[in-house]
Scaffold this motif. Structure first.
Motif: not given
Length: 113
Positions: A6-12, A36-39
């Motif tokens: 996810x975007x948050x995981x990438x930034x982390x 995806x349906x999750x973004x």
């Protein structure tokens, strides 16, 4: 199965990346996440690309336009390397005399430079 981030995981995961930078990379199309349906979700190769973009941005003070040019050239280089690998594999499957003729032609081409 490929892990998607996810975007948050990438930034982390990418220490020097800010959310603003990530959004900018996506908007300038130097990174293309999977929708995806999750973004937006990012593949491991996207993380490696983002790391490289951050490094180029920091070390060489490149703006988004320059990053786009550099990453496009890197993509082209990877494409050419893959094509060369395919040609070399095809030549390796040919009879030995074909490989020898190709090597001779390559030597002649280099000596003509």
């Amino acid at each position: 199965m490929i892990t998607l981030y996810s975007e948050d995981e990438v930034v982390t995961a990418v220490a020097r990346l800010t959310r603003t930078q990530l959004i900018s990379f996506v908007e300038s199309r130097v990174v293309t996440p999977v929708q995806s349906e999750r973004g937006a979700l990012y593949r491991p190769m996207d993380l490696a690309r983002i790391e490289l973009l951050c490094e180029l941005s920091e070390q060489f003070d490149l703006d988004e336009d320059a990053l786009g040019v550099v990453i496009s050239l890197i993509d082209q280089l990877h494409g050419v390397r893959a094509e060369l690998r395919a040609v070399l594999d095809a030549i390796a499957r040919e009879p030995a005399e074909v490989g020898e003729r190709v090597r001779d032609a390559a030597r002649l081409a280099r000596s003509g430079d």
